[in-house]
Motif scaffolding. Structure first.
Motif: not given
Length: 125
Positions: A68-91
């Motif tokens: 749908h035309g979005a530009q995706m930045f580098d990723g996905p990235s593993d989450c950190f701090a309180q969101e860190e965990g196996k499979g937890n990612q952000t993009w």
């Protein structure tokens, strides 16, 4: 952070608050310095310019955003701090209309500080 989410390199995050809206969504507020004006839509400008959306399949959702035309930045990235965990990612991706969308997947859940009185609302799959 610029390659991950498009934040202008000169922008500094000086404050952050996460607000929980009863049993609904969370609102994350950023305070930045300096305010960045020379870029079109970015989180350094006042107003609503960033949404975080929960997804169970971050790769599929990113592919749909690209279709749908979005530009995706580098990723996905593993989450950190309180969101860190196996499979937890952000993009992060920028929509054609200038809104930054953060995709987040938290299959391992979130760790909370001892003094936390509420937990983040995460939609049920």
């Amino acid at each position: 952070m610029s390659p991950l989410n498009g934040f202008p390199a000169e922008m500094n995050l000086t404050g952050l608050a996460m607000l929980r809206l009863a049993n609904g969504c969370n609102v994350e507020l950023f305070q930045t310095s300096p305010t960045v004006q020379e870029h079109s839509a970015n989180p350094g400008q006042p107003g609503i310019n960033h949404f975080s959306l929960y997804t169970d399949d971050i790769h599929k959702t990113a592919a749909n955003m690209r279709l749908h035309g979005a530009q995706m930045f580098d990723g996905p990235s593993d989450c950190f701090a309180q969101e860190e965990g196996k499979g937890n990612q952000t993009w992060f991706g920028m929509t054609p209309f200038g809104i930054l969308i953060e995709l987040i997947s938290l299959p391992a859940g979130v760790r909370y500080d001892e003094e936390a009185t509420e937990q983040r609302w995460i939609p049920e799959g």
